[in-house]
Motif scaffolding. Structure first.
Motif, PDB file in Angstrom:
ATOM      1  N   HIS A 167      10.695   4.092  -2.409  1.00 47.15           N
ATOM      2  CA  HIS A 167      10.000   5.190  -3.081  1.00 47.15           C
ATOM      3  C   HIS A 167       9.473   6.159  -2.024  1.00 47.15           C
ATOM      4  O   HIS A 167       8.763   5.756  -1.097  1.00 47.15           O
ATOM      5  CB  HIS A 167       8.849   4.654  -3.933  1.00 47.15           C
TER       6      HIS A 167
ATOM      7  N   ASP B 289       8.167  -3.356  -0.298  1.00 46.16           N
ATOM      8  CA  ASP B 289       7.155  -3.474  -1.351  1.00 46.16           C
ATOM      9  C   ASP B 289       6.136  -4.556  -1.013  1.00 46.16           C
ATOM     10  O   ASP B 289       4.937  -4.411  -1.298  1.00 46.16           O
ATOM     11  CB  ASP B 289       7.829  -3.778  -2.693  1.00 46.16           C
TER      12      ASP B 289
ATOM     13  N   LEU C 256      -0.389   5.013  -6.453  1.00 45.61           N
ATOM     14  CA  LEU C 256       0.237   4.083  -7.401  1.00 45.61           C
ATOM     15  C   LEU C 256       0.073   4.578  -8.830  1.00 45.61           C
ATOM     16  O   LEU C 256       0.973   4.391  -9.663  1.00 45.61           O
ATOM     17  CB  LEU C 256      -0.373   2.690  -7.237  1.00 45.61           C
ATOM     18  N   GLN C 257      -1.061   5.202  -9.115  1.00 36.69           N
ATOM     19  CA  GLN C 257      -1.276   5.743 -10.450  1.00 36.69           C
ATOM     20  C   GLN C 257      -0.271   6.851 -10.743  1.00 36.69           C
ATOM     21  O   GLN C 257       0.306   6.918 -11.832  1.00 36.69           O
ATOM     22  CB  GLN C 257      -2.702   6.267 -10.577  1.00 36.69           C
TER      23      GLN C 257
ATOM     24  N   ASN D 172       3.176   5.272 -11.355  1.00 41.40           N
ATOM     25  CA  ASN D 172       3.282   4.625 -12.670  1.00 41.40           C
ATOM     26  C   ASN D 172       3.373   5.634 -13.799  1.00 41.40           C
ATOM     27  O   ASN D 172       4.014   5.408 -14.822  1.00 41.40           O
ATOM     28  CB  ASN D 172       2.078   3.699 -12.888  1.00 41.40           C
ATOM     29  N   GLU D 173       2.706   6.798 -13.599  1.00 37.25           N
ATOM     30  CA  GLU D 173       2.767   7.831 -14.629  1.00 37.25           C
ATOM     31  C   GLU D 173       4.124   8.514 -14.661  1.00 37.25           C
ATOM     32  O   GLU D 173       4.579   8.987 -15.685  1.00 37.25           O
ATOM     33  CB  GLU D 173       1.665   8.873 -14.366  1.00 37.25           C
TER      34      GLU D 173
END
Length: 590
Positions: A447, A517, A585-586, A589-590
């Motif tokens: 990512h 990860d 991370l938020q 995830n969104e």
């Protein structure tokens, strides 16, 4: 041969001035005739009836009045089945056959056929009588190693053609007639399995040029994760002598997920070229389990060979790469070293008495280097297949100075910069690519936001390390020291690889993503340890366990056992994600 002739009126090293009687063209090939030798040359400047030619041989003994014959053809390579596994010089002479004929010391004026005239190929027609074809269309296929080699309509046949005759399936030599085409004017063209193409003209037989977006996985973690290369992209590897350029190229050529590898050793020392020639036939291809040479072509011109042939070698290599791209294959071209090629340009420019640029390199250095790298690319062919040529060039700047003209001219056109560091190679940190100075414009296999976070951690850790050199460890806070240890841990277990370990030498994409990860959970979390000694002991123990983990076979019992132990060690000391990591991370995830 044309009727155009001339005579030598001046000799300056490998540059010969010729008075011409007739019509000639830039980049046309001619032969300087000295005694019983015909020395191959290329026109590099035309001024009225006087032309300057660069001679691809030593000009010892050539004098004023020696005759010159012009061919009416541009400098070209021979294309067809039989290129793979060959070792050529810059003029596409097969070096093993040349050595067999000439002995230990190569003779001037000896030029051999690039492709074997006696070998037969199992021919299977694809086109049928009455079909309409254009240049680049497939007429037939022959097996070449693990590939189906397409026998194509020669790229210089413009317009539409009707297939009048196509040979039946069977065994044929490359000089045998295999098809007859009729053009729109009714003229017939008899084709064989071989044809020629000028090396300084890019092969443009495709429907669309595409943006390089798919990663060229090299199985080198620091490259694939932090400074990736895309199929059809370009990159350069500058670095001082002994920093590991050749080793990195060999690792890449062995493990990169491409179909064909072409190595252009232009101007390298004979010792390094000999090492390459000895090692490649012994390297086992992970894809096939057979020798790597079966899908490799080597073009070599050592530093002891005439300088003019260095330029020919890089163009010969890229033309062969474009030819195999036309078959829907992914080709990797490794040029080692473009600095030697640029030095040859500087020498010829000086002999032409051109106005010099920076450090006496020609003023057009940047445009010539750009023209070479622009021949890389990913294309959609007329039949819908996708092919690519990826170019990676090493640069050997004097003293490791990246500010010199060749490095700077290269950086302006490439999509990734893998700068090798003397400091890291001296510290035995391999690959010695500097993670902070290097960069890439291509997408990573992990990512991208996570990769950027880890890269930022390396910068922060380096700042703390520099500060510690001034104020000492005791003048550093525990939080800063943890940042420093995290960056050192990432460097030791992820950026560095053991090329002698059968598992760690080449890491698959799946494994890289999985390990990264796992690492991210540690790097992005607060570490609940008080005291620098405890921090150091913790990271040292975790590093040793991780190095064992890197050497364990993917998804084996040992791998799973070590991963469980590492996760327990991480979970034992980690707290919440750091604030910026939580936000990251938020968003992901969104």
């Amino acid at each position: 041969m044309t009727q155009t002739t001339g005579k030598v009126v001046g000799v300056n090293g490998n540059l010969v001035a010729v008075e011409v009687e007739g019509q000639v063209a830039l980049n046309e090939v001619g032969y300087v005739i000295h005694e019983d030798k015909r020395l191959k040359s290329e026109i590099i400047r035309v001024r009225g009836k006087r032309v300057e030619m660069q001679v691809f041989e030593m000009t010892r003994g050539v004098g004023i009045g020696d005759p010159v014959e012009f061919t009416g053809e541009l400098l070209a390579v021979e294309l067809g089945p039989g290129l793979l596994g060959k070792v050529y010089d810059g003029l596409q002479n097969p070096l093993p056959e040349l050595a067999e004929q000439a002995g230990f010391f190569l003779e001037r004026g000896v030029y051999l056929d690039a492709l074997d005239r006696e070998t037969t190929w199992s021919f299977t027609p694809v086109a049928k009588k009455g079909d309409t074809v254009t240049r680049g269309d497939t007429l037939a296929t022959v097996p070449e190693g693990i590939f189906e080699h397409n026998i194509m309509v020669p790229f210089d046949l413009h317009g539409s053609y009707t297939v009048e005759k196509i040979a039946d399936a069977g065994d044929y030599r490359i000089t045998d007639a295999i098809a007859t085409l009729k053009d729109e004017q009714g003229h017939e063209h008899e084709l064989t399995m071989r044809f020629e193409w000028p090396v300084k003209r890019a092969i443009d037989v495709y429907a669309e040029r595409l943006k390089p977006a798919d990663p060229m996985v090299t199985k080198v973690r620091i490259i694939d994760t932090f400074i990736p290369v895309s199929l059809g992209g370009t990159y350069c590897i500058p670095g001082p002598f002994g920093a590991g350029k050749t080793v990195l190229q060999q690792i890449t050529s062995r493990n990169a997920e491409v179909d064909i590898v072409i190595i252009a050793a232009c101007g390298e020392r004979a010792g390094e070229v000999v090492e390459t020639l000895k090692e490649f036939p012994e390297l086992i291809d992970p894809k096939t389990g057979r020798t790597l040479m079966e899908r490799t072509v080597i073009i070599c011109n050592t530093s002891s060979m005439p300088v003019a042939s260095r330029e020919a070698s890089v163009y010969t290599a890229v033309t062969i790469a474009e030819y195999y791209r036309q078959m829907g294959l992914n080709v990797l071209l490794l040029a080692d070293s473009t600095s030697r090629w640029a030095q040859a340009m500087r020498e010829m420019s000086g002999r032409l008495e051109e106005i010099p640029g920076e450090e006496a390199f020609p003023a057009y250095l940047e445009s010539v280097i750009a023209g070479f790298y622009e021949r890389a690319g990913k294309v959609r062919l007329k039949n819908g297949q996708i092919g690519s040529v990826t170019i990676g060039g090493t640069v050997s700047p004097a003293g490791g100075n990246f500010e010199e003209p060749v490095t700077q001219a290269t950086l302006k056109v490439v999509g990734a910069f893998h700068g090798l560091s003397r400091e890291r190679s001296d510290a035995r940190k391999y690959p010695s690519i500097h993670p902070l100075e290097s960069w890439s414009k291509y997408p990573t296999i992990v990512h991208p936001r996570k990769a950027a976070y880890a890269r930022d951690l390396l910068f922060r850790g380096n700042e703390v390390g520099q500060m510690m050199k001034v104020v000492g460890e005791e003048g550093t806070s525990t939080e800063d020291f943890i940042e420093y240890m995290k960056s050192e841990f990432l460097d030791a277990v992820y950026l560095q690889q053991n090329a002698f370990d059968p598992v760690d030498a080449a890491v698959s994409t799946e494994r890289q993503v999985h390990i990264f990860d796992l690492l991210f959970d540690l790097l992005a979390s607060e570490i609940k340890i008080d005291g620098k000694d405890e921090v150091r002991q913790y990271f040292n123990a975790l590093r040793q366990r991780f190095l064992d983990y890197n050497s364990a076979e993917w998804d084996s019992d040992e791998f799973k056992k070590l991963e469980k132990e590492i996760r327990e060690m991480i979970d034992e000391k980690r707290g919440e994600y750091e604030l910026n990591a939580q936000e990251l991370l938020q968003e992901i995830n969104e």
